[in-house]
Design an enzyme around this catalytic site. Structure first.
Site, short mmCIF file in Angstrom:
data_model
loop_
_atom_site.label_atom_id
_atom_site.label_comp_id
_atom_site.label_asym_id
_atom_site.label_seq_id
_atom_site.Cartn_x
_atom_site.Cartn_y
_atom_site.Cartn_z
N THR A 265 -23.93 40.77 18.47
CA THR A 265 -23.86 39.35 18.79
C THR A 265 -23.79 38.59 17.46
OG1 THR A 265 -24.79 37.58 20.15
CG2 THR A 265 -26.38 38.98 18.97
N GLN B 9 -31.57 39.45 23.00
CA GLN B 9 -30.75 40.62 22.64
C GLN B 9 -31.64 41.70 21.99
OE1 GLN B 9 -29.19 37.33 21.48
NE2 GLN B 9 -28.57 37.27 23.59
N GLY C 202 -42.93 48.85 36.55
CA GLY C 202 -42.25 48.17 37.65
C GLY C 202 -41.96 46.74 37.25
N ASP D 74 -31.52 43.93 26.81
CA ASP D 74 -31.85 44.35 28.19
C ASP D 74 -33.01 45.35 28.24
OD1 ASP D 74 -29.62 42.84 29.01
OD2 ASP D 74 -28.31 44.54 28.60
N GLY E 250 -23.25 40.49 35.20
CA GLY E 250 -23.19 41.39 36.35
C GLY E 250 -22.52 42.73 36.03
N GLY F 49 -30.15 36.96 29.23
CA GLY F 49 -30.45 36.76 30.64
C GLY F 49 -31.72 37.53 30.92
N HIS F 50 -32.79 36.83 31.20
CA HIS F 50 -33.98 37.60 31.53
C HIS F 50 -34.42 37.33 32.96
CE1 HIS F 50 -34.91 34.40 28.68
NE2 HIS F 50 -35.90 34.09 29.47
N LYS G 9 -37.46 42.49 28.09
CA LYS G 9 -38.29 41.53 27.34
C LYS G 9 -38.80 40.42 28.24
CE LYS G 9 -34.93 40.67 24.48
NZ LYS G 9 -33.98 41.68 24.92
N THR H 122 -20.19 38.39 26.20
CA THR H 122 -20.58 37.84 27.50
C THR H 122 -19.65 36.68 27.89
OG1 THR H 122 -22.09 36.30 26.42
CG2 THR H 122 -23.03 38.40 27.14
N THR I 141 -26.50 38.36 33.02
CA THR I 141 -25.60 37.25 32.68
C THR I 141 -24.20 37.48 33.22
OG1 THR I 141 -26.91 36.85 30.71
CG2 THR I 141 -24.73 35.88 30.72
P1 IMP Z 1 -21.93 37.81 22.72
O1 IMP Z 1 -23.35 37.65 22.31
O2 IMP Z 1 -21.61 37.18 24.04
O3 IMP Z 1 -20.98 37.38 21.65
O4 IMP Z 1 -21.65 39.38 22.95
C1 IMP Z 1 -21.64 40.29 21.86
C2 IMP Z 1 -22.25 41.62 22.28
O5 IMP Z 1 -23.62 41.45 22.56
C3 IMP Z 1 -21.66 42.21 23.57
O6 IMP Z 1 -21.68 43.61 23.48
C4 IMP Z 1 -22.62 41.76 24.64
O7 IMP Z 1 -22.59 42.60 25.77
C5 IMP Z 1 -23.92 41.88 23.88
N1 IMP Z 1 -24.98 41.01 24.40
C6 IMP Z 1 -25.12 39.69 24.19
N2 IMP Z 1 -26.23 39.23 24.79
C7 IMP Z 1 -26.81 40.29 25.38
C8 IMP Z 1 -28.02 40.45 26.12
O8 IMP Z 1 -28.81 39.53 26.36
N3 IMP Z 1 -28.29 41.72 26.54
C9 IMP Z 1 -27.48 42.78 26.25
N4 IMP Z 1 -26.36 42.66 25.55
C10 IMP Z 1 -26.02 41.43 25.12
#
Ligand code: IMP
Length: 437
Positions: A241, A226, A417, A16, A304, A43-44, A19, A131, A302
């Site tokens: 992740t 990520q 911004g 987050d 909320g 989620g971008h 990117k 997620t 992704t």
């Molecule tokens: P997973 O990737 O859904 O298995 O989640 C594992 C960890 O990575 C959790 O703490 C999620 O919140 C975090 N995570 C996964 N994808 C993102 C992302 O795109 N942005 C921020 N955190 C993420």
């Protein structure tokens, strides 16, 4: 390969970092944008004028008609979610004909989401805070050699055959370990038939495609998802992740050698956020954190979920610079800090009565680390219209200089911004060259 035609962009915190905006900006000059890991957990958000696009699998390059967007072999792809993403883009007049999917990317299936949800429930208060997209179970099945791959989507007969091979085992697990009734082969086939029809023709040898483009001197952007601290090996395990999020994965996750990119840009927010569980030394649980969350709109794209917020942590940034081999930094959301009396920057941790600048491997140790702050004067000006460094207030420039100095990597871009235009590219840097300045 010359020095200007390939660049890896990675997150240098817990994801987050913004990117999406940075990649969207750089993709304007790219011939190919390639993702190499992760799935729809990413989620971008890309903002262009009144248009807001929320993408999960698809690289931001898709918004540029001449750019090839590629989903690499290191990814896990949910075909049903990807179908929705494609139809949303198409509804809004964006062509998706330039999307290519690696034959070797793995598929996230419906049962992976069941495993993800139940695993989290069973972990209870020790849950990861995933997620819920089925990412971990899909990568686990890949490692256990029982995954389905994008190449299996090319022909419905092959898809049926592969599904028939793995489904008895999956159903056994679902029924006996996960309290789920399981899935019927024909029911699954019908569920995935539209994906076979729409995505099958997009499945190609992306390794070859990339290598040919690089050989022709085309500009290739490798888009990380990520961030460094969510990396399966180097992140805050187990609160990570399930993929390799560091720059080195750009090669392995694309079917290329480690020299596939000459530069690595680390995207880093002017403060820190995290979603999910796990230690976070500079977290501000009170007023300051709430202010950053509100001003920065820190809610997950992704899921909320409200993001946990805190001050900038240079211990993390230095660590991210090392494990990624960062050659430049893009600082995002600097505008969010406007209006604060003072701005804190963590330069070290105090832990077990000693001071350290190193990021610990043990989560129990990290939990005990207290940040050592340097405090900088804030600024009150609205900086969202600044387009050069000189247009930033002195205090903001001082803060950036301190970041650069403690991290030891040059800042090449500053975002003030969400819009594409709200971007400062430092002159005479690699990125300035990329952008044709
Ligand atoms: P997973 O990737 O859904 O298995 O989640 C594992 C960890 O990575 C959790 O703490 C999620 O919140 C975090 N995570 C996964 N994808 C993102 C992302 O795109 N942005 C921020 N955190 C993420």
């Amino acid at each position: 390969m010359n020095d200007t035609n390939s660049l890896v962009v990675v997150g240098a915190q817990w994801g987050d970092e913004g990117k999406g905006k940075v990649i969207d900006y750089l993709a304007a000059e790219a011939d190919v944008v390639a993702r190499f890991q992760g799935g729809d957990n990413a989620g971008h958000t890309v903002v262009y004028g009144a248009n807001i696009f929320k993408l999960h699998h698809i690289p931001s390059g898709i918004l540029y008609p001449g750019c090839i967007s590629l989903l690499g072999s290191g990814m896990v792809i949910n075909p049903l979610v990807l179908l929705d993403e494609l139809s949303e883009l198409e509804k809004r007049g964006i062509s998706t004909t330039n999307l290519r999917i690696s034959t070797k990317a793995h598929l996230i299936m419906v049962y992976h989401q069941v495993y993800d949800r139940v695993n989290e429930e069973l972990l209870g208060e020790n849950k990861i805070g995933t997620t819920g997209r089925g990412i971990g179970p899909a990568y686990a099945d890949k490692a256990l050699r029982r995954g389905l791959r994008a190449i299996d989507l090319v022909d419905i007969k092959v898809f049926r055959e592969r599904l028939a091979q793995v489904l008895p085992l999956q159903n056994h697990l679902l029924k006996w370990a996960y309290g789920h009734e399981g899935y019927d082969l024909d029911q699954l086939l019908e569920m995935y038939r539209p994906a076979v029809e729409k995505l099958g023709p997009m499945v190609v040898d992306t390794s070859r495609l990339l290598s040919e483009n690089l050989a022709e001197g085309k500009k290739v952007l490798f888009e990380g998802a990520q961030g460094a601290l969510l990396d399966i090996d180097h992140g805050t395990y187990p609160y990570v992740t399930s993929s390799s999020t560091v720059a080195a994965a750009a090669g392995s996750g694309s079917g290329l050698g480690p020299q596939c990119a000459s530069r690595v840009l680390g995207v880093i927010k002017a403060y820190t956020t995290r979603v999910g569980e796990g230690p976070f030394p500079t977290e501000e649980k009170g007023e300051a954190g709430a202010l950053l969350r509100d001003q920065g709109g820190e809610y997950g794209t992704t899921t909320g979920r409200p993001r946990r917020c805190g001050w900038f942590d240079a211990v993390i940034a230095r660590y991210a610079a090392r494990i990624n081999g960062l050659t430049g930094l893009a600082i995002t959301k600097l505008d969010v800090l406007s209006g604060l009396e003072t701005v804190n920057l963590a330069v070290a941790y105090e832990c077990c009565s000693s001071k350290t600048k190193e990021f610990p491997a043990s989560m129990a140790t990290l939990q005990q680390c207290k940040p050592v702050y340097e405090v900088f004067p804030g600024w009150h000006e609205d900086i969202s219209r600044a387009r050069t460094l000189g247009e930033l207030p002195e205090a903001a420039r001082q803060y950036l200089e301190a970041m650069e100095e403690t991290i030891g990597v040059p800042i090449e871009m500053i975002s003030v911004g969400p819009d594409r235009t709200q971007t400062i590219v430092k002159p005479a840097t690699y990125l300035a060259g990329w952008c044709g300045d």
